[in-house]
Design a protein around this motif. Structure first.
Motif, PDB file in Angstrom:
ATOM      1  N   LEU A  20       1.155   6.993  -6.526  1.00 45.97           N
ATOM      2  CA  LEU A  20      -0.059   7.719  -6.660  1.00 45.97           C
ATOM      3  C   LEU A  20       0.324   9.497  -6.503  1.00 45.97           C
ATOM      4  O   LEU A  20       0.038  10.184  -7.302  1.00 45.97           O
ATOM      5  CB  LEU A  20      -1.097   7.271  -5.699  1.00 45.97           C
ATOM      6  CG  LEU A  20      -1.997   6.167  -6.127  1.00 45.97           C
ATOM      7  CD1 LEU A  20      -2.788   5.747  -5.189  1.00 45.97           C
ATOM      8  CD2 LEU A  20      -2.816   6.283  -7.543  1.00 45.97           C
TER       9      LEU A  20
ATOM     10  N   SER B 115      -6.496  -0.413  -7.975  1.00 48.15           N
ATOM     11  CA  SER B 115      -7.792   0.616  -7.594  1.00 48.15           C
ATOM     12  C   SER B 115      -8.304  -0.077  -5.776  1.00 48.15           C
ATOM     13  O   SER B 115      -8.569   0.912  -5.330  1.00 48.15           O
ATOM     14  CB  SER B 115      -8.743   0.293  -8.452  1.00 48.15           C
ATOM     15  OG  SER B 115      -9.879   0.992  -8.065  1.00 48.15           O
TER      16      SER B 115
ATOM     17  N   ILE C  14      -3.642  12.950  -0.824  1.00 46.37           N
ATOM     18  CA  ILE C  14      -2.471  11.991  -0.662  1.00 46.37           C
ATOM     19  C   ILE C  14      -1.064  12.854  -1.293  1.00 46.37           C
ATOM     20  O   ILE C  14      -0.300  12.692  -0.513  1.00 46.37           O
ATOM     21  CB  ILE C  14      -2.762  11.002  -1.663  1.00 46.37           C
ATOM     22  CG1 ILE C  14      -3.932   9.773  -1.050  1.00 46.37           C
ATOM     23  CG2 ILE C  14      -1.324  10.265  -1.976  1.00 46.37           C
ATOM     24  CD1 ILE C  14      -4.079   8.930  -1.985  1.00 46.37           C
TER      25      ILE C  14
ATOM     26  N   ILE D 262      -3.286   4.807 -12.050  1.00 48.45           N
ATOM     27  CA  ILE D 262      -3.920   3.375 -11.759  1.00 48.45           C
ATOM     28  C   ILE D 262      -3.076   2.426 -12.713  1.00 48.45           C
ATOM     29  O   ILE D 262      -2.505   1.423 -12.628  1.00 48.45           O
ATOM     30  CB  ILE D 262      -5.284   3.443 -11.469  1.00 48.45           C
ATOM     31  CG1 ILE D 262      -5.472   3.915  -9.889  1.00 48.45           C
ATOM     32  CG2 ILE D 262      -5.578   1.974 -11.225  1.00 48.45           C
ATOM     33  CD1 ILE D 262      -6.863   3.829  -9.720  1.00 48.45           C
TER      34      ILE D 262
ATOM     35  N   VAL E 112       2.206   1.752  -3.488  1.00 48.56           N
ATOM     36  CA  VAL E 112       1.153   2.454  -4.220  1.00 48.56           C
ATOM     37  C   VAL E 112       0.962   3.675  -3.890  1.00 48.56           C
ATOM     38  O   VAL E 112       0.801   4.711  -4.798  1.00 48.56           O
ATOM     39  CB  VAL E 112      -0.298   1.333  -4.198  1.00 48.56           C
ATOM     40  CG1 VAL E 112      -1.367   1.891  -5.087  1.00 48.56           C
ATOM     41  CG2 VAL E 112       0.089   0.063  -4.915  1.00 48.56           C
ATOM     42  N   PHE E 113       0.829   4.224  -2.707  1.00 53.31           N
ATOM     43  CA  PHE E 113       0.659   5.310  -2.044  1.00 53.31           C
ATOM     44  C   PHE E 113       1.659   6.225  -2.770  1.00 53.31           C
ATOM     45  O   PHE E 113       1.462   7.516  -3.287  1.00 53.31           O
ATOM     46  CB  PHE E 113       0.817   5.289  -0.665  1.00 53.31           C
ATOM     47  CG  PHE E 113       0.881   6.686   0.009  1.00 53.31           C
ATOM     48  CD1 PHE E 113      -0.243   7.510   0.315  1.00 53.31           C
ATOM     49  CD2 PHE E 113       1.947   7.206   0.121  1.00 53.31           C
ATOM     50  CE1 PHE E 113      -0.215   8.575   1.019  1.00 53.31           C
ATOM     51  CE2 PHE E 113       1.958   8.716   0.758  1.00 53.31           C
ATOM     52  CZ  PHE E 113       0.733   9.287   1.248  1.00 53.31           C
TER      53      PHE E 113
ATOM     54  N   LEU F 146      -7.199  12.194  -4.170  1.00 52.17           N
ATOM     55  CA  LEU F 146      -5.771  11.949  -4.565  1.00 52.17           C
ATOM     56  C   LEU F 146      -4.997  13.062  -3.990  1.00 52.17           C
ATOM     57  O   LEU F 146      -3.694  13.210  -3.755  1.00 52.17           O
ATOM     58  CB  LEU F 146      -5.651  11.549  -6.113  1.00 52.17           C
ATOM     59  CG  LEU F 146      -4.429  11.504  -6.521  1.00 52.17           C
ATOM     60  CD1 LEU F 146      -3.748  10.253  -5.862  1.00 52.17           C
ATOM     61  CD2 LEU F 146      -4.625  11.184  -8.044  1.00 52.17           C
TER      62      LEU F 146
ATOM     63  N   GLU G 131       0.806  -1.059  -0.186  1.00 52.34           N
ATOM     64  CA  GLU G 131      -0.014   0.014  -0.128  1.00 52.34           C
ATOM     65  C   GLU G 131       0.850   1.288   0.066  1.00 52.34           C
ATOM     66  O   GLU G 131       0.445   2.232  -0.667  1.00 52.34           O
ATOM     67  CB  GLU G 131      -0.885  -0.108   1.216  1.00 52.34           C
ATOM     68  CG  GLU G 131      -2.017  -1.077   1.092  1.00 52.34           C
ATOM     69  CD  GLU G 131      -2.920  -1.080   2.636  1.00 52.34           C
ATOM     70  OE1 GLU G 131      -3.928  -1.760   2.332  1.00 52.34           O
ATOM     71  OE2 GLU G 131      -2.267  -0.908   3.570  1.00 52.34           O
TER      72      GLU G 131
ATOM     73  N   HIS H 240      -6.156  -1.318  -3.846  1.00 49.82           N
ATOM     74  CA  HIS H 240      -5.156  -0.702  -2.870  1.00 49.82           C
ATOM     75  C   HIS H 240      -5.335   0.680  -2.661  1.00 49.82           C
ATOM     76  O   HIS H 240      -5.162   1.299  -1.312  1.00 49.82           O
ATOM     77  CB  HIS H 240      -3.808  -0.562  -3.229  1.00 49.82           C
ATOM     78  CG  HIS H 240      -3.123  -2.156  -3.360  1.00 49.82           C
ATOM     79  ND1 HIS H 240      -3.172  -2.846  -2.049  1.00 49.82           N
ATOM     80  CD2 HIS H 240      -2.629  -3.010  -4.223  1.00 49.82           C
ATOM     81  CE1 HIS H 240      -2.396  -4.018  -2.365  1.00 49.82           C
ATOM     82  NE2 HIS H 240      -2.362  -4.056  -3.725  1.00 49.82           N
ATOM     83  N   LYS H 241      -5.830   1.804  -3.677  1.00 53.62           N
ATOM     84  CA  LYS H 241      -5.822   3.187  -3.524  1.00 53.62           C
ATOM     85  C   LYS H 241      -7.134   3.189  -2.550  1.00 53.62           C
ATOM     86  O   LYS H 241      -7.175   4.147  -1.693  1.00 53.62           O
ATOM     87  CB  LYS H 241      -6.619   3.614  -5.042  1.00 53.62           C
ATOM     88  CG  LYS H 241      -6.734   5.041  -4.774  1.00 53.62           C
ATOM     89  CD  LYS H 241      -6.976   5.671  -5.915  1.00 53.62           C
ATOM     90  CE  LYS H 241      -7.487   7.129  -5.858  1.00 53.62           C
ATOM     91  NZ  LYS H 241      -8.013   7.622  -7.203  1.00 53.62           N
ATOM     92  N   THR H 242      -8.220   2.345  -2.592  1.00 50.87           N
ATOM     93  CA  THR H 242      -9.541   2.382  -1.799  1.00 50.87           C
ATOM     94  C   THR H 242      -8.967   2.325  -0.333  1.00 50.87           C
ATOM     95  O   THR H 242      -9.418   3.166   0.470  1.00 50.87           O
ATOM     96  CB  THR H 242     -10.598   1.541  -2.228  1.00 50.87           C
ATOM     97  OG1 THR H 242     -11.035   2.002  -3.666  1.00 50.87           O
ATOM     98  CG2 THR H 242     -12.109   1.762  -1.242  1.00 50.87           C
TER      99      THR H 242
END
Length: 69
Positions: A15, A36, A54, A21, A11-12, A51, A8, A38-40
């Protein structure tokens, strides 16, 4: 971000760096649906909704590396 798993967090940071994505999925060899999800989960764990939040968090905590020209 300490609540995030290693994946995560990976991915963070991607992003926050402006990757889509689809780009992240390709780079990590995962499906778009998985990224997607992971983003959620990231947004939920960090109590964020966009976003932009983030990106702001990553900047405030020096989690971004400079973009090479």
């Amino acid at each position: 971000h300490p609540l995030l798993s290693n994946r995560e967090f990976e991915v963070f940071t991607m992003l926050a760096a402006g990757r889509t994505i689809t780009e992240i999925a390709g780079q990590l060899h995962l499906s778009v649906k998985t990224i997607s999800t992971h983003k959620t989960r990231i947004l939920h764990k960090m109590q964020m909704s966009t976003l932009s939040e983030i990106v702001q968090y990553a900047i405030m905590h020096n989690l971004l590396t400079p973009i090479e020209a």
